[in-house]
Design an enzyme around this catalytic site. Sequence first.
Site, PDB file in Angstrom:
ATOM      1  N   GLY A   1      -4.658  -1.847  -8.878  1.00  0.00           N
ATOM      2  CA  GLY A   1      -6.082  -2.150  -8.837  1.00  0.00           C
ATOM      3  C   GLY A   1      -6.442  -3.620  -8.906  1.00  0.00           C
TER       4      GLY A   1
ATOM      5  N   TYR B   1       7.788  -3.244   4.932  1.00  0.00           N
ATOM      6  CA  TYR B   1       6.396  -2.845   4.659  1.00  0.00           C
ATOM      7  C   TYR B   1       5.927  -1.817   5.686  1.00  0.00           C
ATOM      8  CZ  TYR B   1       1.304  -3.443   4.077  1.00  0.00           C
ATOM      9  OH  TYR B   1      -0.038  -3.243   3.885  1.00  0.00           O
TER      10      TYR B   1
END
Length: 367
Positions: free
Chosen positions: A55, A187
């Site tokens: 977050g 990724y």
Amino acid sequence: MAVLGLFCRGCLSRVRGLPGHSFNCLPRQMSRWNSQETCTSPTPQENPRVLITGGLGQLGVGLAQILRKQYGTDNVILSDIKKPPPHVVSSGPFVYADVLDYKHLRELIVNNRVTWLIHYSALLSAVGEANVALARKINITGLHNVLDLALENCLRLFVPSTIGAFGPSSPRDPAPDLCVQRPRTIYGVSKVHGELMGEYLHHKYGLDFRCLRYPGVISVNTPPGGGTTDYAVQIFHDALSTGHHECYLRHDTRLPMMHVSDCHRATVEFMQAPECQLSLRTYNIAAMSFTPEEVAQEIRKHLPYLKVTYNPDSVRQTIADSWPVRFDDSNARRDWGWAPVFGLEELVSDMLRSIREKTTNEGLPVS
């Protein structure tokens, strides 16, 4: 007022045949998976209980602010492994959560009665290439933990994907939702893995998995985090602070981009969309595509003396050259009404204004 769809179409009853271990082949307590219990819809008045992993990255804090306005401050929990700044602590619930710690993550979900999980924990493209082992651990093992827990607890699960999920053999202008992908970064590989695992679990066990392929996201509130499109954030700060930006991509490298406000809005609208409207579980979303030279020219309309030099970095340039030039997001527009607000002109004006306001509030000099 939240109107939540059926989280998993009887997902717990569908997984009775699964062995009592996770996708990581680690022993876990999966007694609920073997029960006769099925997921039930909450009442229409019931707000979601949201947990956001990772977050403190580029997107988590801003998304939490939007969701808290809609669903209540205490219903949206930010989490990360880093110490939060004071303004994050004071704005709403924050907890420590390591996505590699399955047991603790499970306790958080159960104790906080989580119903939506937004999984932002990941190492981005350039950082991931510099540390493949860590990227594999966070982006794949962490994802497996989240998938296990979402299925076990009948969560609505959002996992973002990326332009990096495409590769050199993909259609580039535009890239459709469904095509050859075959990325060449850890990724991108991990994001394709996530797309396919989520889709598999949706079709086989009813997991309410949702995924958006984000373009490069441009925002003021967080510093660049190691992505290939980070220049499109840094150039604004450099334009206002020094008047000079050295770009690590060629001047003509065109990539899909999006203002962070559009990114947040797309995520919220997608999470709120009824399942019956979704023909896919992974969608492209698009707003604009531009080159470093084009964004520099737009900035010069406000700051005429901006100087940009180009010193292409071989790693990031190679990555960018394998990515799409544009996204085809026609399915998102048709299925759940996606439409961006910001074009290049609006983005540049907003970024310069926002950075000026931020630096003024922090007592720093600004051009």
